[in-house]
Design a protein around this motif. Sequence first.
Motif, PDB file in Angstrom:
ATOM      1  N   GLU A 166       0.729  -1.358  -0.122  1.00 35.50           N
ATOM      2  CA  GLU A 166      -0.295  -0.086  -0.035  1.00 35.50           C
ATOM      3  C   GLU A 166       0.880   1.689  -0.211  1.00 35.50           C
ATOM      4  O   GLU A 166       0.652   2.140  -1.148  1.00 35.50           O
ATOM      5  CB  GLU A 166      -1.096   0.404   1.802  1.00 35.50           C
ATOM      6  CG  GLU A 166      -2.447   0.224   1.402  1.00 35.50           C
ATOM      7  CD  GLU A 166      -3.120   0.634   1.856  1.00 35.50           C
ATOM      8  OE1 GLU A 166      -3.615  -0.532   1.898  1.00 35.50           O
ATOM      9  OE2 GLU A 166      -3.637   1.759   3.179  1.00 35.50           O
ATOM     10  N   ARG A 167       1.695   1.057   0.427  1.00 36.77           N
ATOM     11  CA  ARG A 167       3.295   2.334   0.973  1.00 36.77           C
ATOM     12  C   ARG A 167       3.547   2.106  -0.777  1.00 36.77           C
ATOM     13  O   ARG A 167       3.696   3.703  -1.088  1.00 36.77           O
ATOM     14  CB  ARG A 167       4.041   1.965   1.900  1.00 36.77           C
ATOM     15  CG  ARG A 167       3.399   2.211   3.162  1.00 36.77           C
ATOM     16  CD  ARG A 167       4.381   1.674   4.062  1.00 36.77           C
ATOM     17  NE  ARG A 167       5.675   3.256   3.851  1.00 36.77           N
ATOM     18  CZ  ARG A 167       7.050   2.604   5.252  1.00 36.77           C
ATOM     19  NH1 ARG A 167       7.089   2.141   5.791  1.00 36.77           N
ATOM     20  NH2 ARG A 167       7.706   3.424   4.634  1.00 36.77           N
ATOM     21  N   ARG A 215       0.966   4.047  -2.786  1.00 36.29           N
ATOM     22  CA  ARG A 215       0.607   5.799  -2.702  1.00 36.29           C
ATOM     23  C   ARG A 215       1.964   6.542  -3.768  1.00 36.29           C
ATOM     24  O   ARG A 215       2.375   6.873  -4.255  1.00 36.29           O
ATOM     25  CB  ARG A 215       0.749   6.200  -1.591  1.00 36.29           C
ATOM     26  CG  ARG A 215      -0.439   5.628  -1.052  1.00 36.29           C
ATOM     27  CD  ARG A 215      -0.045   6.546   0.029  1.00 36.29           C
ATOM     28  NE  ARG A 215       0.640   6.004   1.288  1.00 36.29           N
ATOM     29  CZ  ARG A 215       0.210   5.062   2.080  1.00 36.29           C
ATOM     30  NH1 ARG A 215      -0.876   4.368   2.316  1.00 36.29           N
ATOM     31  NH2 ARG A 215       1.181   4.714   3.747  1.00 36.29           N
ATOM     32  N   ALA A 273       2.180   6.050  -7.461  1.00 38.44           N
ATOM     33  CA  ALA A 273       1.252   7.099  -7.992  1.00 38.44           C
ATOM     34  C   ALA A 273       1.627   8.494  -7.808  1.00 38.44           C
ATOM     35  O   ALA A 273       2.044   9.274  -8.829  1.00 38.44           O
ATOM     36  CB  ALA A 273       0.258   7.194  -7.005  1.00 38.44           C
ATOM     37  N   GLU A 274       2.191   8.334  -6.608  1.00 38.81           N
ATOM     38  CA  GLU A 274       3.113  10.670  -5.726  1.00 38.81           C
ATOM     39  C   GLU A 274       4.171  10.359  -7.017  1.00 38.81           C
ATOM     40  O   GLU A 274       3.790  11.365  -7.902  1.00 38.81           O
ATOM     41  CB  GLU A 274       3.255  10.353  -4.795  1.00 38.81           C
ATOM     42  CG  GLU A 274       3.481  11.672  -4.454  1.00 38.81           C
ATOM     43  CD  GLU A 274       3.720  11.667  -2.722  1.00 38.81           C
ATOM     44  OE1 GLU A 274       2.693  10.677  -2.483  1.00 38.81           O
ATOM     45  OE2 GLU A 274       5.417  11.504  -2.240  1.00 38.81           O
ATOM     46  N   GLN A 316      -4.385   6.915  -9.628  1.00 39.48           N
ATOM     47  CA  GLN A 316      -4.090   5.925  -8.718  1.00 39.48           C
ATOM     48  C   GLN A 316      -3.609   4.758  -9.006  1.00 39.48           C
ATOM     49  O   GLN A 316      -3.175   4.807 -10.202  1.00 39.48           O
ATOM     50  CB  GLN A 316      -5.587   5.120  -8.612  1.00 39.48           C
ATOM     51  CG  GLN A 316      -5.276   4.322  -7.762  1.00 39.48           C
ATOM     52  CD  GLN A 316      -7.035   3.722  -7.798  1.00 39.48           C
ATOM     53  OE1 GLN A 316      -8.132   3.907  -8.867  1.00 39.48           O
ATOM     54  NE2 GLN A 316      -7.034   3.817  -6.029  1.00 39.48           N
ATOM     55  N   CYS A 317      -2.477   4.000  -7.821  1.00 40.04           N
ATOM     56  CA  CYS A 317      -1.331   2.988  -8.129  1.00 40.04           C
ATOM     57  C   CYS A 317      -2.143   1.822  -7.861  1.00 40.04           C
ATOM     58  O   CYS A 317      -2.475   1.414  -6.051  1.00 40.04           O
ATOM     59  CB  CYS A 317      -0.255   3.054  -8.081  1.00 40.04           C
ATOM     60  SG  CYS A 317       0.498   1.956  -8.244  1.00 40.04           S
ATOM     61  N   SER A 376      -3.347   2.860  -4.109  1.00 42.38           N
ATOM     62  CA  SER A 376      -3.535   4.205  -3.461  1.00 42.38           C
ATOM     63  C   SER A 376      -4.375   4.820  -3.639  1.00 42.38           C
ATOM     64  O   SER A 376      -5.409   4.432  -4.377  1.00 42.38           O
ATOM     65  CB  SER A 376      -2.790   4.886  -3.623  1.00 42.38           C
ATOM     66  OG  SER A 376      -2.784   5.178  -5.206  1.00 42.38           O
ATOM     67  N   SER A 377      -5.151   5.801  -2.609  1.00 43.99           N
ATOM     68  CA  SER A 377      -6.233   6.524  -2.594  1.00 43.99           C
ATOM     69  C   SER A 377      -6.032   7.153  -4.363  1.00 43.99           C
ATOM     70  O   SER A 377      -5.074   7.088  -4.563  1.00 43.99           O
ATOM     71  CB  SER A 377      -6.896   7.168  -2.069  1.00 43.99           C
ATOM     72  OG  SER A 377      -5.578   8.302  -1.741  1.00 43.99           O
ATOM     73  N   GLY A 378      -7.318   8.456  -4.750  1.00 39.63           N
ATOM     74  CA  GLY A 378      -6.750   8.839  -5.383  1.00 39.63           C
ATOM     75  C   GLY A 378      -8.081   8.704  -6.757  1.00 39.63           C
ATOM     76  O   GLY A 378      -8.826   9.978  -6.880  1.00 39.63           O
TER      77      GLY A 378
END
Length: 420
Positions: free
Chosen positions: A30-31, A34, A37-38, A44-45, A62-64
């Motif tokens: 999950e990390r 994120r 994606a960033e 989103q990833c 990731s959220s997004g």
Amino acid sequence: MKAVVSMEYDIIEKVNEVAAAGGSLEDRLERAARLFAEEFHFDQCLFFLAGSGGALKLAAASSGLCTTGVLCYGKGEGLPAVAMEKGGLVEAQKEPGRAEWEGVPDPGLEGVSTALVYPLGGGGSFSGVVYLKARERTSLSPARKDLLKVASLQAALMIRNAVLLEDHRRAHAELLAMQEKLASSEKLLALGDMAATMAHEIRNPLLSLGGYAARLKRQLPSGSPGLVYIEKMSQEIGRIEKIMNGIIRFLNDNLAELKTDDLNCIVDEALDIFADEFSAHGIAVERRSVHAPLTVLADREQMKIAFDNIIANAIQSMEKGGALKVVTSRSGDFAVAEVSDTGGGIDPEHIGYIFNPFFTTKKHGTGLGLPIANSIITRHRGGIEVRNEGRGASFTIRLPYSGAASVSSDLLPAEAGRVV
Ligand SMILES: Nc1ncnc2c1ncn2[C@@H]1O[C@H](COP(=O)(O)OP(=O)(O)OP(=O)(O)O)[C@@H](O)[C@H]1O
Ligand SMILES: [Mg+2]
């Protein structure tokens, strides 16, 4: 420029940090999602991991985007399948008026304009995919694509290590369980030795006690009130003696050298011993041998003890008469003896316990007869089964037919008898 390049490569270090961090694989993915994606400027990833039957299951996102789309892709479904088949990066843009991406429908791409999928792993063996989605049309430069590949490879290594660690943990737990089992079976062996020694030690003074009781009985004048007590003492001593002998037999795991023998003869000899009892109880014996000879490798005396116990039970179940049927035959690789009585059978509630040491429904039983029979038979590489049939119980004893299979004289530990 140098500073920009090093910033670009920051992601490698960051993925390394995530991979090295503790916690569950899901948390770390999950990390990583994120981070991907960033760093790659996608909305989103998602990480999908390969499950059973070639399906891909969502492991982290990731959220997004307000929707993660599908949670699972079946084998050959969606863009992930295209990337896995290609074994490389798939970059797809939404074509106006077309529902398909790279020629395949993908329900996970609603509201998305750009999708990028990269398989995790290499050499045709993939543990899943990393899936990047953007609302707007966007694309990565060739250098950024290379960077994505390196970062994905790191994520794949993290997954592989986590799986290996899990395998290692499972193997370690299994090893510990086996060690524990071994320790407890060693304890049981030691306990068995101790019980055998105790039984031997108790048996000798018991014999003396029996002798003294008999002498005392002879010395007391007839009609003496003490005689009743001495009689009871003798009976109880006899009972303890029977239990001790049973324990010694049950624990005795030595068979004399196995010799080629005929199961028909062993059964006939065992039946002969009970001839008087059969007529005393009004029991009709039907003896049939379908095949002869029934060659087996056996310790005859031990096998006779096994049959003695089975026949004695049958007689005890037919105290007021009945019929005992004993059929011997060959069935495949086994010589088989079937001992059936008409004594009312075994209570279905008890049938699962009758091979357990000390299980008895009789006032003066030790509950060791069948465990002894079972232990002897299984040490001959055979088996014993029981079922209620007709008006009574039926025991089936199987020994390897020594002419049919290569039978070694290595002996097996006793197993539980079977209820069928
Ligand atoms: N042929 C049979 N018919 C009915 N019940 C049986 C038969 N054989 C065994 N059983 C049941 O299985 C139990 C266990 O048998 P096992 O021979 O181990 O001990 P036991 O006969 O009770 O005692 P011991 O053998 O010391 O006299 C018996 O008490 C009886 O309930
Ligand atoms: Mg018995």
